[in-house]
Motif scaffolding. Structure first.
Motif: not given
Length: 82
Positions: A4, A8, A60
Motif C-alpha cells: 500500500n 501510494r 489508500l
C-alpha cells in the motif's frame, strides 16, 4: 516494503506531473517563479509553495478507487499554499 505504501508513493509521483496540478500552478502564477498563496494572499517563490488538495486525498487503505479519484481531482479541487 508494504504494498500500500509503495502504491501510494507511485501514485503521488505520477500526480506531481499531472495536468490538473500544472493547471493549478498556472492559475496561481503572478510572474515568472512567483505564485500567490490561496490562504494568505502573499507572493512566494516556487520552492516556497505547495499544491494542496482542498478535500484531502486521504488514505489508500481500503479505498483504492476513492483515493485515486480524490488524488487526481480537477484543478478546482486544488490550491496553491505557502
Amino acid at each position: 516494503m508494504n504494498l500500500n505504501s509503495w502504491l501510494r508513493s507511485q501514485l503521488r509521483r505520477v500526480w506531481l506531473r499531472s495536468p490538473m496540478r500544472t493547471q493549478a500552478l498556472r492559475e496561481a502564477r503572478v510572474a515568472r517563479g512567483a505564485y500567490k498563496c490561496a490562504e494568505c494572499g502573499e507572493i512566494f517563490k516556487v520552492k516556497e509553495i505547495q499544491v494542496d488538495h482542498i478535500i484531502p486525498a486521504g488514505s489508500l487503505i481500503g479505498d483504492l478507487g476513492g483515493f485515486v479519484e480524490r488524488l487526481f481531482c480537477p484543478a478546482e479541487g486544488l490550491q496553491v499554499v505557502c
